[in-house]
Design an enzyme around this catalytic site. Sequence first.
Site, PDB file in Angstrom:
ATOM      1  N   SER A 117      19.648  87.286  51.634  1.00 49.58           N
ATOM      2  CA  SER A 117      20.203  87.510  50.295  1.00 49.58           C
ATOM      3  C   SER A 117      21.356  88.509  50.305  1.00 49.58           C
ATOM      4  O   SER A 117      22.247  88.438  49.450  1.00 49.58           O
ATOM      5  CB  SER A 117      19.094  88.002  49.363  1.00 49.58           C
ATOM      6  OG  SER A 117      18.490  89.172  49.895  1.00 49.58           O
ATOM      7  N   GLY A 176      22.209  91.111  57.444  1.00 51.97           N
ATOM      8  CA  GLY A 176      21.210  91.976  56.819  1.00 51.97           C
ATOM      9  C   GLY A 176      20.124  92.355  57.814  1.00 51.97           C
ATOM     10  O   GLY A 176      20.222  92.070  59.015  1.00 51.97           O
ATOM     11  N   LYS A 188      14.342  91.819  62.115  1.00 54.64           N
ATOM     12  CA  LYS A 188      14.998  90.732  61.392  1.00 54.64           C
ATOM     13  C   LYS A 188      14.134  89.477  61.494  1.00 54.64           C
ATOM     14  O   LYS A 188      13.236  89.404  62.312  1.00 54.64           O
ATOM     15  CB  LYS A 188      16.393  90.454  61.984  1.00 54.64           C
ATOM     16  CG  LYS A 188      17.384  91.587  61.679  1.00 54.64           C
ATOM     17  CD  LYS A 188      18.777  91.333  62.216  1.00 54.64           C
ATOM     18  CE  LYS A 188      19.389  90.036  61.786  1.00 54.64           C
ATOM     19  NZ  LYS A 188      19.421  89.834  60.319  1.00 54.64           N
ATOM     20  N   GLY A 189      14.429  88.515  60.628  1.00 52.39           N
ATOM     21  CA  GLY A 189      13.686  87.260  60.678  1.00 52.39           C
ATOM     22  C   GLY A 189      12.752  87.046  59.513  1.00 52.39           C
ATOM     23  O   GLY A 189      12.002  86.076  59.486  1.00 52.39           O
ATOM     24  N   GLU A 197      20.747  84.246  64.509  1.00 53.30           N
ATOM     25  CA  GLU A 197      21.335  85.559  64.189  1.00 53.30           C
ATOM     26  C   GLU A 197      21.550  86.376  65.460  1.00 53.30           C
ATOM     27  O   GLU A 197      22.570  87.050  65.613  1.00 53.30           O
ATOM     28  CB  GLU A 197      20.413  86.337  63.243  1.00 53.30           C
ATOM     29  CG  GLU A 197      20.398  85.782  61.832  1.00 53.30           C
ATOM     30  CD  GLU A 197      19.470  86.543  60.923  1.00 53.30           C
ATOM     31  OE1 GLU A 197      19.651  86.464  59.701  1.00 53.30           O
ATOM     32  OE2 GLU A 197      18.547  87.205  61.418  1.00 53.30           O
TER      33      GLU A 197
END
Length: 348
Positions: A117, A176, A188-189, A197
């Site tokens: 997001s 992000g 992350k993830g 990514e």
Amino acid sequence: MNKHHHLLLRGASSLTVSLCKRSGPTHLPPAGPLFPSSGAGGTTTAATIVSNFFSRHHHSTLTSPHHHLPKTARMSTTTPSPVDLIEQSKRLAAFQSVTAHLVPFPSRTRIGIGSGSTVIYVVEAITTLVPPTTLSTMTFYPTGAQSEQLIESAGLNLQYINKLPPGTLLDVCFDGADEVDPNLNLIKGGGACLWQEKIVATSSKKFVCVADFRKMSPALGTMWKKGIPIEVLPLAANRVLGELERMGSLGPKVRPGLPGKAGAVVTDNGMWIVDAPFRPLRVEGTSDKEKGEWQVDELADALIKIPGVAEIGLFYGKNGNQAGEGGAQKPVEAYFGMEDGSVKVLSA
Ligand SMILES: O=C[C@H](O)[C@H](O)[C@H](O)COP(=O)(O)O
């Protein structure tokens, strides 16, 4: 940190600011209530953690944009909802990070665009701040289906990472994170996009992390309690779960697809995601595996070796400044939009 990173996003009162000196629209929400005083919006706990975090670690609070002075500054008497506050925070961080890392908008820049997001605001910042003639020379590399759609919807030049010639790097990648520790290790993830990514981040000269205040943490696993996302080959999922339990993970699980999809979440790469909670990861020192306590690098090195694991959602090791020629998983900087309207930068 360079002086141009110090942008004014903080005022005595709630402000709505434009971040661009060029004439045009106000680049942050047009009428909005921006940031209330600290503690509003039910974020006292996060604020306290953030405060403790930054009192102990290297950071900068951005306070003055000499070249992007606000065009408008409106007093607001309303208090934003917690959701608005978080979205505003992401947006502030996005504009600031793009200003710091894309100015003065070199032509033909190759840019990785992460998933989630927050990167939606990164794309908004790029399309708002970069002059159209320069923008048309830039190329954007997605990290999955969502960011591919984001790039296309914004009318930007799309290219795929598999087309990047060997020995070539992207100039910068914006993405992000779910949690950031003081050494810029990341989880992350959370949106199941970690594998691509990591490929795009390690194919970039520098990776810039963009986040909101909830993501700052003294130790990974403190704020993001769902577990470390791990992308696994579906047929190996049970084998991986067993190994994770043996390593001290507290209830690892295959991520369910419901309510959107029955069965497991299937990634853009046809894999499953296992979420593996561990006790908060030590930033330094060594692991005490008997107690299920791990140091970030040691855990990451162990996880990636489990047969059936395709990639892990720990971004660790070197950053772009240290690696020099690509291959770095950690960001060179992390931008955090704060509850009070400021942006904090954690630099490598
Ligand atoms: O798989 C998702 C990615 O790692 C995202 O970058 C991460 O989950 C942060 O997402 P958001 O910006 O929505 O908080």
